[in-house]
Design a protein around this motif. Structure first.
Motif, PDB file in Angstrom:
ATOM      1  N   GLU A  91       0.798  -1.219   0.000  1.00 10.07           N
ATOM      2  CA  GLU A  91       0.000   0.000   0.000  1.00 10.07           C
ATOM      3  C   GLU A  91       0.836   1.278   0.000  1.00 10.07           C
ATOM      4  N   THR A  92       1.978   1.237   0.621  1.00 13.16           N
ATOM      5  CA  THR A  92       2.751   2.463   0.804  1.00 13.16           C
ATOM      6  C   THR A  92       4.240   2.190   0.737  1.00 13.16           C
ATOM      7  N   LYS A  93       4.995   3.191   0.311  1.00 14.11           N
ATOM      8  CA  LYS A  93       6.449   3.101   0.337  1.00 14.11           C
ATOM      9  C   LYS A  93       6.987   4.349   1.004  1.00 14.11           C
ATOM     10  N   GLU A  94       7.303   4.216   2.267  1.00 12.04           N
ATOM     11  CA  GLU A  94       7.867   5.309   3.044  1.00 12.04           C
ATOM     12  C   GLU A  94       9.303   4.943   3.414  1.00 12.04           C
ATOM     13  N   ALA A  95      10.102   4.669   2.396  1.00 13.16           N
ATOM     14  CA  ALA A  95      11.505   4.295   2.594  1.00 13.16           C
ATOM     15  C   ALA A  95      12.297   4.736   1.380  1.00 13.16           C
ATOM     16  N   ASN A  96      13.617   4.728   1.506  1.00 13.78           N
ATOM     17  CA  ASN A  96      14.474   5.082   0.387  1.00 13.78           C
ATOM     18  C   ASN A  96      15.698   4.188   0.366  1.00 13.78           C
ATOM     19  N   SER A  97      16.542   4.347  -0.641  1.00 13.52           N
ATOM     20  CA  SER A  97      17.688   3.461  -0.837  1.00 13.52           C
ATOM     21  C   SER A  97      18.769   3.636   0.222  1.00 13.52           C
ATOM     22  N   SER A  98      18.648   4.652   1.058  1.00 13.83           N
ATOM     23  CA  SER A  98      19.652   4.861   2.103  1.00 13.83           C
ATOM     24  C   SER A  98      19.064   4.738   3.517  1.00 13.83           C
ATOM     25  N   SER A  99      17.810   4.278   3.623  1.00 11.48           N
ATOM     26  CA  SER A  99      17.207   4.089   4.944  1.00 11.48           C
ATOM     27  C   SER A  99      18.042   3.099   5.756  1.00 11.48           C
ATOM     28  N   GLU A 100      18.315   3.445   6.996  1.00  9.01           N
ATOM     29  CA  GLU A 100      19.117   2.565   7.844  1.00  9.01           C
ATOM     30  C   GLU A 100      18.348   1.311   8.235  1.00  9.01           C
ATOM     31  N   ILE A 101      17.063   1.464   8.537  1.00  8.69           N
ATOM     32  CA  ILE A 101      16.204   0.344   8.919  1.00  8.69           C
ATOM     33  C   ILE A 101      14.926   0.429   8.090  1.00  8.69           C
ATOM     34  N   THR A 102      14.633  -0.613   7.323  1.00  4.61           N
ATOM     35  CA  THR A 102      13.436  -0.648   6.487  1.00  4.61           C
ATOM     36  C   THR A 102      12.579  -1.827   6.906  1.00  4.61           C
ATOM     37  N   VAL A 103      11.342  -1.562   7.302  1.00  5.93           N
ATOM     38  CA  VAL A 103      10.413  -2.609   7.731  1.00  5.93           C
ATOM     39  C   VAL A 103       9.471  -2.912   6.577  1.00  5.93           C
ATOM     40  N   VAL A 104       9.387  -4.191   6.199  1.00  9.71           N
ATOM     41  CA  VAL A 104       8.613  -4.560   5.010  1.00  9.71           C
ATOM     42  C   VAL A 104       7.721  -5.768   5.305  1.00  9.71           C
ATOM     43  N   THR A 105       6.763  -5.993   4.419  1.00  7.57           N
ATOM     44  CA  THR A 105       5.948  -7.203   4.469  1.00  7.57           C
ATOM     45  C   THR A 105       6.650  -8.309   3.689  1.00  7.57           C
ATOM     46  N   THR A 106       6.097  -9.517   3.762  1.00  6.27           N
ATOM     47  CA  THR A 106       6.782 -10.683   3.197  1.00  6.27           C
ATOM     48  C   THR A 106       6.983 -10.590   1.685  1.00  6.27           C
ATOM     49  N   GLY A 107       5.974 -10.084   0.968  1.00  4.94           N
ATOM     50  CA  GLY A 107       6.107  -9.986  -0.487  1.00  4.94           C
ATOM     51  C   GLY A 107       7.244  -9.071  -0.905  1.00  4.94           C
ATOM     52  N   ILE A 108       7.370  -7.925  -0.231  1.00 14.49           N
ATOM     53  CA  ILE A 108       8.460  -6.997  -0.521  1.00 14.49           C
ATOM     54  C   ILE A 108       9.799  -7.622  -0.150  1.00 14.49           C
ATOM     55  N   ALA A 109       9.827  -8.370   0.962  1.00 15.41           N
ATOM     56  CA  ALA A 109      11.067  -9.019   1.403  1.00 15.41           C
ATOM     57  C   ALA A 109      11.562 -10.028   0.369  1.00 15.41           C
ATOM     58  N   ILE A 110      10.637 -10.789  -0.209  1.00 18.38           N
ATOM     59  CA  ILE A 110      11.022 -11.771  -1.229  1.00 18.38           C
ATOM     60  C   ILE A 110      11.656 -11.072  -2.433  1.00 18.38           C
ATOM     61  N   ARG A 111      11.092  -9.929  -2.814  1.00 13.36           N
ATOM     62  CA  ARG A 111      11.656  -9.176  -3.944  1.00 13.36           C
ATOM     63  C   ARG A 111      13.055  -8.677  -3.625  1.00 13.36           C
ATOM     64  N   TYR A 112      13.235  -8.133  -2.412  1.00  9.95           N
ATOM     65  CA  TYR A 112      14.558  -7.647  -2.009  1.00  9.95           C
ATOM     66  C   TYR A 112      15.579  -8.781  -1.952  1.00  9.95           C
ATOM     67  N   LEU A 113      15.171  -9.935  -1.425  1.00 10.72           N
ATOM     68  CA  LEU A 113      16.089 -11.073  -1.336  1.00 10.72           C
ATOM     69  C   LEU A 113      16.469 -11.593  -2.723  1.00 10.72           C
TER      70      LEU A 113
END
Length: 325
Positions: A91-113
């Motif tokens: 629903e939302t993206k309140e983070a950037n490529s330099s965020s020190e700590i990024t909290v995500v849901t499982t679907g976003i985590a799979i993409r990042y991994l």
């Protein structure tokens, strides 16, 4: 409790980092693991050659959003798209490529991994130096995929610092899967509160298929009559049942009756989760059962039912059913 054992936990994370092993922390409900551990992981990454960025995985959108805000407050760091602590969900993206700590849901985590595995294969520096998988006892396909991808990275010796946390876990299975020992594991007790249980007796009610809806509404009315303070949380299996309970409770001049479920807009869910001045009755699905802290709740009415998908061998198809928990 997690804050009180900060030094022990920091030493455990440091050991896992040095030995490139998975760190396993069993933190009971109320221990503070979800909001305090990300900062501890970040502190260890700052002292290592790995990127000083932490990816935190939460099972649900509301949990991810609220945990990120709590981490920001505890760490006294800015939150949001241009902040040090961010959040990314469907629903939302309140983070950037330099965020020190990024909290995500499982679907976003799979993409990042997936991107991390590709970067490592191409000899690029991974985006995150540490990953914390919270509530990993959730038996979902997404969590299984995340654990599998982390296993691949650990078998290659190219994994980021990995921290698995949960209130309930099968310790031996995880230890065997990731080849870790007891020294990579810690249990942290939670805060305990006295709870009075009251079981509903269906013998005093005319039985119908949905008798529990009327029973729940009746119990809420009894609580409102007998007490003057504290919010009430009601668990129902789905949207239809939530609307039925709200209809039975009717408009109340002494407080608010509010729904809480995944179909609500982000703004509406946020308004419920942030508390209010008037007494509230919150009728919710299991969205509020784990990973979320609702302020002001003093009574819970649970239908002991949930909506799930099951295979029907008679029809050969998967069906949505309401079942007892």
């Amino acid at each position: 409790p997690v804050g009180e054992r900060r030094e022990e936990i920091s030493d455990l994370i440091k050991l896992s980092l040095e030995e490139q092993k998975v760190c396993l922390i069993q933190g009971e409900t109320g221990s503070g693991k979800s909001i305090l551990l990300p900062g501890m992981v970040y502190e260890q990454l700052e002292r290592s050659p790995l990127p000083s960025r932490v990816l935190v995985v939460q099972p649900r959108r509301d949990a991810a959003l609220n945990v990120s805000r709590a981490v920001s407050a505890v760490q006294k760091k800015s939150w949001g798209r241009n902040g040090a602590v961010g959040c990314a969900t469907s629903e939302t993206k309140e983070a950037n490529s330099s965020s020190e700590i990024t909290v995500v849901t499982t679907g976003i985590a799979i993409r990042y991994l997936s991107e991390m595995i590709k970067d490592i294969e191409q000899g690029k520096r991974p985006r995150f130096g540490g990953i914390m998988v919270d509530e990993f006892h959730e038996n979902s396909v997404e969590y299984h995929m995340i654990l599998g991808m982390l296993k691949i990275l650990h078998d290659r010796g190219e994994a980021p610092l990995t921290l698995l946390t949960s209130a309930t876990l099968e310790k031996e299975k995880i230890q065997h899967y990731f080849s870790i020992e007891d020294r990579h594991y810690m249990k942290v007790e939670g805060r305990r509160y006295e709870v009075e249980n009251s079981l509903f007796d269906p013998r005093n009610t005319e039985y119908t298929e949905n008798y529990y809806i009327q029973a729940a509404a009746s119990e809420v009315k009894d609580i409102l009559r007998s007490t003057t303070e504290g919010d009430i949380l009601v668990f129902m299996p789905g949207l239809r049942e939530i609307n039925s309970v709200i209809h039975l409770l009717g408009h109340r001049g002494d407080g608010d009756v509010l729904p809480l479920h995944g179909s609500l807009s982000l703004e509406d869910r946020d308004a419920v989760l942030s508390g209010g001045r008037r007494r509230r009755v919150i009728v919710s699905t299991n969205i509020a059962e784990t990973s979320l802290t609702l302020p002001g709740i003093t009574a819970v009415v649970d239908s002991c039912r949930e909506r799930s998908v099951k295979y029907n061998p008679a029809t050969g198809i998967y069906e949505r059913v309401t079942q007892l928990i």
